[in-house]
Design a protein around this motif. Sequence first.
Motif, PDB file in Angstrom:
ATOM      1  N   UNK A 174      -9.651   0.260  -2.676  1.00  0.00           N
ATOM      2  CA  UNK A 174     -10.644  -0.785  -2.911  1.00  0.00           C
ATOM      3  C   UNK A 174     -12.047  -0.178  -2.830  1.00  0.00           C
ATOM      4  N   UNK A 175     -12.852  -0.337  -3.888  1.00  0.00           N
ATOM      5  CA  UNK A 175     -14.206   0.240  -3.877  1.00  0.00           C
ATOM      6  C   UNK A 175     -15.092  -0.408  -2.814  1.00  0.00           C
ATOM      7  N   UNK A 176     -16.039   0.361  -2.348  1.00  0.00           N
ATOM      8  CA  UNK A 176     -17.040  -0.194  -1.430  1.00  0.00           C
ATOM      9  C   UNK A 176     -17.795  -1.300  -2.160  1.00  0.00           C
ATOM     10  N   UNK A 177     -18.134  -2.356  -1.442  1.00  0.00           N
ATOM     11  CA  UNK A 177     -18.886  -3.499  -1.965  1.00  0.00           C
ATOM     12  C   UNK A 177     -18.090  -4.330  -2.974  1.00  0.00           C
ATOM     13  N   UNK A 178     -16.782  -4.111  -3.059  1.00  0.00           N
ATOM     14  CA  UNK A 178     -15.954  -4.935  -3.943  1.00  0.00           C
ATOM     15  C   UNK A 178     -15.793  -6.328  -3.356  1.00  0.00           C
ATOM     16  N   UNK A 179     -15.494  -7.301  -4.198  1.00  0.00           N
ATOM     17  CA  UNK A 179     -15.210  -8.658  -3.739  1.00  0.00           C
ATOM     18  C   UNK A 179     -13.828  -8.642  -3.081  1.00  0.00           C
ATOM     19  N   UNK A 180     -13.781  -8.913  -1.796  1.00  0.00           N
ATOM     20  CA  UNK A 180     -12.509  -8.870  -1.066  1.00  0.00           C
ATOM     21  C   UNK A 180     -12.152 -10.245  -0.503  1.00  0.00           C
ATOM     22  N   UNK A 181     -12.769 -11.277  -1.025  1.00  0.00           N
ATOM     23  CA  UNK A 181     -12.543 -12.632  -0.503  1.00  0.00           C
ATOM     24  C   UNK A 181     -11.116 -13.112  -0.735  1.00  0.00           C
ATOM     25  N   UNK A 182     -10.394 -12.465  -1.667  1.00  0.00           N
ATOM     26  CA  UNK A 182      -9.025 -12.889  -1.987  1.00  0.00           C
ATOM     27  C   UNK A 182      -7.980 -12.174  -1.147  1.00  0.00           C
ATOM     28  N   UNK A 183      -8.403 -11.267  -0.267  1.00  0.00           N
ATOM     29  CA  UNK A 183      -7.461 -10.441   0.486  1.00  0.00           C
ATOM     30  C   UNK A 183      -7.201 -11.028   1.874  1.00  0.00           C
ATOM     31  N   UNK A 184      -5.912 -11.201   2.173  1.00  0.00           N
ATOM     32  CA  UNK A 184      -5.526 -11.724   3.491  1.00  0.00           C
ATOM     33  C   UNK A 184      -5.269 -10.604   4.490  1.00  0.00           C
ATOM     34  N   UNK A 185      -4.603  -9.547   4.040  1.00  0.00           N
ATOM     35  CA  UNK A 185      -4.294  -8.425   4.926  1.00  0.00           C
ATOM     36  C   UNK A 185      -4.512  -7.109   4.192  1.00  0.00           C
ATOM     37  N   UNK A 186      -4.901  -6.082   4.938  1.00  0.00           N
ATOM     38  CA  UNK A 186      -5.005  -4.731   4.388  1.00  0.00           C
ATOM     39  C   UNK A 186      -4.862  -3.713   5.513  1.00  0.00           C
ATOM     40  N   UNK A 187      -4.065  -2.687   5.261  1.00  0.00           N
ATOM     41  CA  UNK A 187      -3.980  -1.532   6.152  1.00  0.00           C
ATOM     42  C   UNK A 187      -4.055  -0.291   5.275  1.00  0.00           C
ATOM     43  N   UNK A 188      -4.672   0.769   5.773  1.00  0.00           N
ATOM     44  CA  UNK A 188      -4.919   1.940   4.943  1.00  0.00           C
ATOM     45  C   UNK A 188      -4.182   3.170   5.435  1.00  0.00           C
ATOM     46  N   UNK A 189      -3.910   4.085   4.491  1.00  0.00           N
ATOM     47  CA  UNK A 189      -3.244   5.337   4.803  1.00  0.00           C
ATOM     48  C   UNK A 189      -4.156   6.518   4.559  1.00  0.00           C
ATOM     49  N   UNK A 190      -3.565   7.702   4.587  1.00  0.00           N
ATOM     50  CA  UNK A 190      -4.332   8.913   4.314  1.00  0.00           C
ATOM     51  C   UNK A 190      -4.549   9.118   2.819  1.00  0.00           C
ATOM     52  N   UNK A 191      -3.520   8.822   2.017  1.00  0.00           N
ATOM     53  CA  UNK A 191      -3.655   9.057   0.590  1.00  0.00           C
ATOM     54  C   UNK A 191      -2.372   8.728  -0.158  1.00  0.00           C
ATOM     55  N   UNK A 192      -2.471   8.679  -1.493  1.00  0.00           N
ATOM     56  CA  UNK A 192      -1.295   8.483  -2.338  1.00  0.00           C
ATOM     57  C   UNK A 192      -0.467   9.759  -2.360  1.00  0.00           C
TER      58      UNK A 192
ATOM     59  N   UNK B 244     -14.029  -1.912   3.039  1.00  0.00           N
ATOM     60  CA  UNK B 244     -13.559  -0.803   2.206  1.00  0.00           C
ATOM     61  C   UNK B 244     -14.658   0.227   1.985  1.00  0.00           C
ATOM     62  N   UNK B 245     -14.239   1.483   1.829  1.00  0.00           N
ATOM     63  CA  UNK B 245     -15.210   2.544   1.559  1.00  0.00           C
ATOM     64  C   UNK B 245     -14.924   3.261   0.245  1.00  0.00           C
ATOM     65  N   UNK B 246     -13.879   2.812  -0.462  1.00  0.00           N
ATOM     66  CA  UNK B 246     -13.547   3.427  -1.736  1.00  0.00           C
ATOM     67  C   UNK B 246     -12.864   4.761  -1.625  1.00  0.00           C
ATOM     68  N   UNK B 247     -12.435   5.140  -0.424  1.00  0.00           N
ATOM     69  CA  UNK B 247     -11.831   6.454  -0.212  1.00  0.00           C
ATOM     70  C   UNK B 247     -10.353   6.358   0.133  1.00  0.00           C
ATOM     71  N   UNK B 248     -10.015   5.675   1.194  1.00  0.00           N
ATOM     72  CA  UNK B 248      -8.618   5.603   1.608  1.00  0.00           C
ATOM     73  C   UNK B 248      -7.889   4.487   0.861  1.00  0.00           C
ATOM     74  N   UNK B 249      -6.703   4.770   0.329  1.00  0.00           N
ATOM     75  CA  UNK B 249      -5.907   3.724  -0.332  1.00  0.00           C
ATOM     76  C   UNK B 249      -5.257   2.814   0.698  1.00  0.00           C
ATOM     77  N   UNK B 250      -4.945   1.602   0.276  1.00  0.00           N
ATOM     78  CA  UNK B 250      -4.473   0.588   1.213  1.00  0.00           C
ATOM     79  C   UNK B 250      -3.281  -0.186   0.672  1.00  0.00           C
ATOM     80  N   UNK B 251      -2.502  -0.719   1.602  1.00  0.00           N
ATOM     81  CA  UNK B 251      -1.543  -1.777   1.285  1.00  0.00           C
ATOM     82  C   UNK B 251      -2.322  -3.075   1.344  1.00  0.00           C
ATOM     83  N   UNK B 252      -2.301  -3.827   0.245  1.00  0.00           N
ATOM     84  CA  UNK B 252      -3.079  -5.050   0.120  1.00  0.00           C
ATOM     85  C   UNK B 252      -2.149  -6.246  -0.006  1.00  0.00           C
ATOM     86  N   UNK B 253      -2.400  -7.285   0.770  1.00  0.00           N
ATOM     87  CA  UNK B 253      -1.696  -8.561   0.645  1.00  0.00           C
ATOM     88  C   UNK B 253      -2.753  -9.618   0.347  1.00  0.00           C
TER      89      UNK B 253
END
Length: 289
Positions: free
Chosen positions: A166-184, A146-155
């Motif tokens: 998702x902020x950069x350097x966030x704990x992402x150990x609980x995330x199984x899948x993620x895909x990102x878009x351009x914006x909200x 994550x880079x803290x810029x693009x929003x994502x669908x998180x599973x």
Amino acid sequence: MKRFLLILLLIVTAALHAAPWSEGTFDWRQVKTVAPGIVRAEFKYKKPRLISIHALRIDLTNPKLRFHVTPKAENYGQKMPDAPKFTIRTRRETTRNFFRGLRERKINVVAAVNATPWSPWEPPFTHTYADRMGFLVSDGVVVMPPDGKRPSLIVTKDGKVDLATIPAKADISHIRHAVSGFGFVLTDGVVKGGNKALAPRTGYGISKDRKYLYIFVADGRQPKFSMGFTHREVGEFLRYLGAYNGLNMDGGGSTTMIVRKGRKEQMLNHQPGKGERLVGASLGISISR
């Protein structure tokens, strides 16, 4: 009196030209079933312009529901041979071939949709691999942090689904899948503006109670068939479907929705141009047997 009549005329004119999806909520009772907990609907409009749309509603409470995301390329981390300033993350493929690949692995895949934008997107547009796709995770493996810029669908690994940046350097150990878009384009029920150009669009949205995920594709750049959506209209249509928050995903010639049809697959939308585009990442949906 003249001022009152002018205001009334403006209100009536605005109402006559309002898009049919700008108010109210779609009734999901008269739809086609794709699989248990997954239904689809088709929309054809002539006003405010020709537009063709296909949408899915996915019941996130179904315990047999599973998601799938394009994995790392076999030579992940190396420099792209045809674009050395970029790093290999995923191998580009059509969403249709992504769907077929899941089926070949004996996964009961029922739908697949294009997901994140990527780089390089420059002449000759034929690069084999993709990079810079925002936050991307495939089955617990981080493809792009994550880079803290693009929003994502998180599973998450416990099956929860949400839309978030998702902020950069966030704990992402609980995330199984993620895909990102351009914006909200939809935040807490409020539609956001953006690019006003008409184009094919892909939108992901989630209901306020996080019970349903909505995905739609709108065809565009085909004057006699479908002209496309603006960014704001992506948010409006997601809200019309029932979403409370929503993302504008990769669009244009990438926009693709595939569903299972018997033992084969069916592409619901019609891409502009010739052939199907190789995309950086796709999202698959399956129902475990």
